[in-house]
Design a protein around this motif. Structure first.
Motif, short mmCIF file in Angstrom:
data_model
loop_
_atom_site.label_atom_id
_atom_site.label_comp_id
_atom_site.label_asym_id
_atom_site.label_seq_id
_atom_site.Cartn_x
_atom_site.Cartn_y
_atom_site.Cartn_z
N ASN A 124 53.88 48.87 50.32
CA ASN A 124 54.32 47.70 51.06
C ASN A 124 53.38 46.50 50.91
O ASN A 124 53.46 45.48 51.35
CB ASN A 124 54.54 47.74 52.72
CG ASN A 124 53.13 48.30 53.48
OD1 ASN A 124 52.17 48.91 52.57
ND2 ASN A 124 53.44 48.44 54.50
N ARG A 125 52.32 46.83 50.16
CA ARG A 125 51.57 45.74 49.83
C ARG A 125 51.55 45.33 48.35
O ARG A 125 50.56 44.53 47.73
CB ARG A 125 50.15 45.90 50.34
CG ARG A 125 49.88 45.70 51.86
CD ARG A 125 48.56 46.23 52.40
NE ARG A 125 47.56 45.10 52.31
CZ ARG A 125 46.43 45.12 52.74
NH1 ARG A 125 46.01 45.99 53.19
NH2 ARG A 125 45.57 44.13 52.38
N CYS A 126 52.10 45.95 47.45
CA CYS A 126 52.00 45.70 46.05
C CYS A 126 52.90 44.51 45.83
O CYS A 126 54.23 44.62 46.04
CB CYS A 126 52.61 47.20 45.35
SG CYS A 126 52.60 46.74 43.49
N ILE A 127 52.46 43.62 45.03
CA ILE A 127 53.13 42.26 44.87
C ILE A 127 53.37 42.20 43.42
O ILE A 127 52.61 42.42 42.37
CB ILE A 127 52.64 41.08 45.11
CG1 ILE A 127 51.93 41.18 46.69
CG2 ILE A 127 53.31 39.83 45.01
CD1 ILE A 127 52.98 41.56 47.50
N PHE A 128 54.76 42.13 42.79
CA PHE A 128 55.22 41.99 41.33
C PHE A 128 55.42 40.40 41.21
O PHE A 128 55.35 39.46 41.99
CB PHE A 128 56.37 42.55 41.20
CG PHE A 128 56.32 44.02 41.90
CD1 PHE A 128 55.50 45.02 41.09
CD2 PHE A 128 57.02 44.55 42.73
CE1 PHE A 128 55.45 46.32 41.36
CE2 PHE A 128 56.93 45.69 43.21
CZ PHE A 128 56.10 46.82 42.42
N MET A 160 53.46 37.48 42.57
CA MET A 160 51.91 36.85 42.47
C MET A 160 51.53 37.51 41.10
O MET A 160 52.14 38.34 40.58
CB MET A 160 51.00 37.65 43.33
CG MET A 160 49.58 37.08 43.36
SD MET A 160 48.72 37.52 44.98
CE MET A 160 48.56 39.08 45.24
N MET A 161 50.70 36.61 40.52
CA MET A 161 50.10 37.01 39.04
C MET A 161 48.58 36.27 39.00
O MET A 161 48.35 35.56 39.87
CB MET A 161 50.91 36.66 37.72
CG MET A 161 51.02 35.40 37.82
SD MET A 161 52.50 34.78 36.47
CE MET A 161 51.79 35.58 35.11
N ASP A 162 48.01 36.82 38.06
CA ASP A 162 46.66 36.18 37.90
C ASP A 162 46.89 35.31 36.73
O ASP A 162 47.59 35.44 35.73
CB ASP A 162 45.56 37.20 37.57
CG ASP A 162 45.27 37.68 36.35
OD1 ASP A 162 46.36 38.14 36.02
OD2 ASP A 162 44.34 37.80 35.73
N LEU A 163 45.94 34.08 36.76
CA LEU A 163 46.26 33.15 35.48
C LEU A 163 44.98 33.43 34.53
O LEU A 163 44.09 33.04 34.83
CB LEU A 163 45.85 31.71 36.27
CG LEU A 163 47.16 31.12 37.29
CD1 LEU A 163 46.60 29.76 37.94
CD2 LEU A 163 48.36 31.12 36.47
N SER A 164 45.69 34.08 33.49
CA SER A 164 44.98 34.47 32.38
C SER A 164 45.01 33.49 31.10
O SER A 164 44.11 33.23 30.29
CB SER A 164 44.99 36.06 31.96
OG SER A 164 46.06 36.34 32.08
N ASP A 165 46.21 33.32 30.69
CA ASP A 165 46.52 32.47 29.64
C ASP A 165 46.86 31.19 29.98
O ASP A 165 47.29 30.44 29.04
CB ASP A 165 47.94 33.27 29.11
CG ASP A 165 47.59 34.43 28.48
OD1 ASP A 165 46.48 34.95 28.04
OD2 ASP A 165 48.57 35.36 28.48
N ALA A 209 46.08 40.66 41.08
CA ALA A 209 47.45 40.15 40.94
C ALA A 209 48.31 41.02 41.71
O ALA A 209 49.57 40.60 41.99
CB ALA A 209 47.87 40.07 39.53
N MET A 210 48.18 42.33 41.70
CA MET A 210 49.27 43.17 42.20
C MET A 210 48.67 43.36 43.96
O MET A 210 49.42 44.22 44.63
CB MET A 210 49.32 44.42 41.71
CG MET A 210 49.30 44.54 40.19
SD MET A 210 50.79 44.02 39.60
CE MET A 210 51.90 45.09 39.68
N SER A 211 47.52 42.90 44.20
CA SER A 211 46.93 43.09 45.65
C SER A 211 46.30 44.71 45.36
O SER A 211 46.68 45.55 46.62
CB SER A 211 47.84 42.76 46.65
OG SER A 211 47.44 43.59 47.63
N GLY A 212 46.13 45.15 44.27
CA GLY A 212 45.70 46.69 44.11
C GLY A 212 44.21 46.88 44.34
O GLY A 212 43.53 45.87 44.30
N LEU A 213 43.80 48.07 44.63
CA LEU A 213 42.38 48.48 44.85
C LEU A 213 41.90 49.22 43.67
O LEU A 213 42.55 50.33 43.52
CB LEU A 213 42.33 49.40 46.02
CG LEU A 213 42.44 48.38 47.42
CD1 LEU A 213 42.71 49.36 48.81
CD2 LEU A 213 41.23 47.71 47.64
N PRO A 214 41.17 48.78 42.76
CA PRO A 214 40.71 49.45 41.91
C PRO A 214 39.66 50.32 42.34
O PRO A 214 39.05 50.37 43.11
CB PRO A 214 39.80 48.32 41.04
CG PRO A 214 39.40 47.47 42.06
CD PRO A 214 40.43 47.36 43.04
#
Lengths: 299, 299
Positions: free
Chosen positions: B147-151, B197-202, B81-86
């Motif tokens: 510059n790639r982190c999306i809220f 952006m977000m992920d659809l969990s609920d 959802a954040m375009s993060g890298l775990p």
């Protein structure tokens, strides 16, 4: 076979080899915290997660502030064990939908007060419904300078063993309000070469053999020198657990200076030499009563 | 007042202002992950913790591998959802001492397989006894380029809204084996300026209003264009939850290029324009059926 029959230590030993290793893992499963190299950071990343469960780590009737305090301070005590600096915390709460809002607010007051004590910011909170016992899990991320990170396995033959504070009787109340020895650990690693360190959460009788085993050494203890808490027996000091004091190994050459500087720096906190690391063959391990073993005790 | 009466969102809103802020917190409570500046790191630190509870997030009889898979993939979906890298994961397991060793091994097989899929290393595991329902909490740490982190809150008036995949019916089985959209999110932020952006969990019915509110905008949906899963109704696509698809907002100028490049890059995954962000006054918010609300539903 059930978990009670296996015990936590053997369970983790079974699971750990199946986990993939990679070059950035300085320490994974098996020490107080995970310690990791990151591509863009000069110091190491330190991670720790821990949980308290109603009916196991706190009585159902405990004040929620105290539950929150303990839930936060337990992983911070693991940071102390590595001489790490905690920075950020995430909270996971599994709780009945019938729980009172006031209870959760009290819990967060305790979590926040404990975090503030060490300038830790609570940056996330997840809440899940459960029909079972309340679980409060706290994950903490932080950092440590590579030359000040202390593991369990660095003990050397002939090292003296020290513990901070006093041992035993914590479950009478102290376990809900203890302060992790972060300040003391940071001072120790700023002044001395500490060879091995851990925090005492399961009792000296369980934790000291762990440190010695990790260092591939045995140990000798002078039970008469143990700093026993008022009202506790020697056996309780060894076996009760939840002391959250530091146990560390240091060269005998540094002992006199350590004792002198410690008294000046922490005049109100005991520091006691309790024994030394020796060869495995001489070790007291087999005759040492053990501390708290997860899954083994029914409380 | 009980948590069921309050609901999770209001609970977190009540607790969040009490938490101390500090200058290094880019995002704390309220977005998919916490995002943090660190002194010695050029990219941002991303943290997320999440838990699955027996009887709530998985049936007691579910295969342990699938439980482990889901427990790991849920926080990884928040990274998407954040375009993060775990990078690293810690596991906290609260489970009955009477549980079978084979179950825990199966759980770890699932956790490890899910972690390996995204090159995440499991670096710590804590196990606690509980007399209640099994809880598996997974904390993940990782990174993202600033510059790639999306809220959630970057949506702009007139943005088009897209969702990946199809919605509804996840609880029939997909929720135990989904693959988070990390690859897709990373591609999106490498090619386009994604505004929110977000992920659809609920469920879209709960999550879309969250994204719009965070962006201080309303939204309009064309329900007939919704990518409804086979066998689901439109209402289920909006309300079921646990889709773990991406919802994002992008400028209308980029839409044609997005559709074209997406088809080429991900020919087997649908990408659907479902509506747009508009003024609050025009919003469909009040008439939108809501998704899954924690604490509110008794299952």
């Amino acid at each position: 076979m059930t978990l009670r029959q296996v015990g936590e230590e053997k369970l983790l030993a079974q699971l750990a080899p199946r986990l993939r290793q990679n070059a950035r893992i300085i320490r994974g499963v098996g020490d107080d915290c995970a310690v990791l190299k990151t591509a863009t950071r000069s110091d190491w990343l330190v991670l720790k997660t821990d949980a308290v469960v109603a009916g196991v780590h706190f009585p159902e009737a405990a004040e929620p502030q105290k539950v929150g305090w303990k839930a936060m301070m337990r992983p911070l005590s693991d940071f102390a064990a590595m001489s790490g600096l905690p920075e950020f915390a995430l909270i996971t709460l599994a709780i009945s939908p019938a729980a009172k809002l006031a209870w959760v607010r009290g819990l967060y007051r305790g979590l926040s007060a404990a975090a503030a004590r060490f300038a830790v910011a609570i940056v996330g909170g997840e809440t899940s419904a459960t029909r079972g016992a309340t679980v409060v899990a706290v994950s903490v991320s932080g950092r440590v300078e590579p030359n000040r990170c202390i593991f369990r396995d660095g003990g050397k033959l002939g090292d003296e063993l020290f513990v901070t504070g006093s041992l035993g009787g914590s479950r009478a109340g102290r376990h809900l309000k203890f302060v992790p020895r972060i300040r003391e650990a940071r001072w120790l690693t700023s002044q001395f070469k500490i060879h091995a360190m851990m925090d005492l959460s399961d009792g000296l009788g369980t934790d000291l053999p762990r440190l010695a085993r990790a260092s591939k050494l045995g140990f000798a203890i002078d039970q008469n020198t143990l700093p026993v808490s008022k009202g506790s027996s020697i056996r309780e000091a060894i076996s009760d657990g939840e002391d959250y004091e530091l146990l560390f190994a240091i060269s005998p050459r540094d002992c006199a200076r350590l004792k002198k500087l410690w008294r000046r720096k922490f005049p109100r906190l005991r520091l006691t030499r309790i024994g030394r690391l020796n060869n495995k063959a001489q070790s007291a391990d087999r005759h040492f009563p053990s501390g708290y073993a997860h899954f083994r005790q029914r409380r």
